[in-house]
Design a protein around this motif. Structure first.
Motif, mmCIF file in Angstrom:
data_model
loop_
_atom_site.group_PDB
_atom_site.id
_atom_site.type_symbol
_atom_site.label_atom_id
_atom_site.label_comp_id
_atom_site.label_asym_id
_atom_site.label_seq_id
_atom_site.Cartn_x
_atom_site.Cartn_y
_atom_site.Cartn_z
ATOM 1 N N HIS A 45 70.105 -23.371 -25.086
ATOM 2 C CA HIS A 45 69.106 -23.741 -24.080
ATOM 3 C C HIS A 45 68.213 -24.893 -24.540
ATOM 4 O O HIS A 45 67.566 -25.540 -23.716
ATOM 5 C CB HIS A 45 68.227 -22.539 -23.739
ATOM 6 N N SER B 157 67.984 -22.541 -11.642
ATOM 7 C CA SER B 157 68.028 -22.593 -13.101
ATOM 8 C C SER B 157 69.431 -22.874 -13.622
ATOM 9 O O SER B 157 69.589 -23.543 -14.641
ATOM 10 C CB SER B 157 67.500 -21.284 -13.700
ATOM 11 N N ASP C 298 68.899 -26.241 -14.916
ATOM 12 C CA ASP C 298 67.645 -26.495 -15.630
ATOM 13 C C ASP C 298 66.646 -27.273 -14.784
ATOM 14 O O ASP C 298 65.731 -27.894 -15.327
ATOM 15 C CB ASP C 298 67.912 -27.255 -16.939
#
Length: 289
Positions: free
Chosen positions: A48, A198, A239
């Motif tokens: 991440h 996301s 993201d």
């Protein structure tokens, strides 16, 4: 097991209504006279966040992605619990943590610290207070609704690539995303379904359509992207932490958003793009295997 298989197995353990069938951004728990919203996300180094990232940026992103889940429920943050793996740069991590908590006026309430291996991970549980009941979910999209998204998709992808020495771009969207808390609270009384983006717009639209038992019919030309030449990647990379929502056609929206499609009757799958029905084999977005 794949991530999808594991989550499916967990659903047998998550029978409480507050869990929302593990098919939403957060749990929603009625407690006394309040409706609480709870969420938890983990960041893993090298997955991440890029190896060697500034720990201050990691701390900001860790809190921000959890606050984004609260935003998708129209919730007001109450506080966070932090799970931190000790290591190099802890003082910088604390600087970034203070910055994001001050920026959104969110208190640190507790958590845990551990010492682990070379690959570090960090977790936050965010607690919020619902500002509108019923709390928006992924399940409520209605036939004839418009499908909307805030902001521009793909900026985080371009920032990531710039940091990895592939092109030039503003890196802020990737390093320090901005949770849309005020926008989520404004939208909560109006939307029929809402979630944050996301894991990629297409994958998250698939999830919303699945939860609502409808098909989201999207028009790619209507979707704002950060790089027209990489439109397809912008729709799948993720993201972004924008808000994806459905609302009655003709609604006057309280926030800036683009209409990107319509809700139609379920037709062999939850997502259609430019007239083509997509499947789970189309690599719609980011999953952990």
């Amino acid at each position: 097991m794949t991530e999808t298989d594991f989550i499916a197995a967990l659903r047998a353990l998550a029978a409480d209504p507050a869990a929302r069938g593990l098919a939403d951004d957060a749990a929603v728990l009625t407690f006394g006279g309040e409706t609480l919203v709870l969420t938890h996300d983990v960041l893993v180094e090298g997955v991440h966040v890029l190896p060697g990232s500034d720990p201050a940026d990691i701390a900001w992103k860790l809190v921000a992605v959890n606050l984004s889940d609260l935003a998708a429920k129209g919730a007001e943050p109450v506080g966070i619990l932090l799970g931190h793996m000790l290591g190099e740069g802890d003082a910088r991590f604390l600087e970034g943590l203070r910055a994001v908590l001050d920026a959104y006026d969110v208190p640190l309430l507790g958590g845990d610290t551990v010492k682990g291996g070379a690959q570090r991970s960090w977790g936050v549980t965010a607690l919020g207070r619902a500002t509108h009941v019923p709390v928006p979910s992924r399940r409520g999209a209605q036939l004839g609704d418009g499908v909307f998204v805030t902001g521009t998709l793909g900026a985080a992808m371009l920032g990531h690539d710039a940091l990895a020495s592939v092109g030039e771009a503003d890196t802020a969207a990737y390093l320090r995303p901005l949770p849309l808390l005020a926008e989520g609270r404004a939208l909560a009384p109006l939307v029929t379904a809402m979630m944050d983006v996301s894991d990629g717009l297409l994958l998250d639209a698939w999830r919303l359509g699945t939860a609502s038992a409808v098909t989201l019919d999207l028009d790619s030309a209507s979707i704002p992207v950060a790089d027209m030449a990489r439109r397809d990647e912008c729709l799948r990379w993720g993201d972004d932490y924008q808000l994806l929502f459905t609302a009655p056609a003709g609604s006057t929206l309280p926030v800036a958003a683009s209409r990107i499609g319509s809700v139609v009757a379920l037709e062999h799958g939850p997502l259609r793009l430019d007239g083509r029905l997509l499947s789970s084999d189309d690599r719609l977005g980011y999953t952990h295997g």
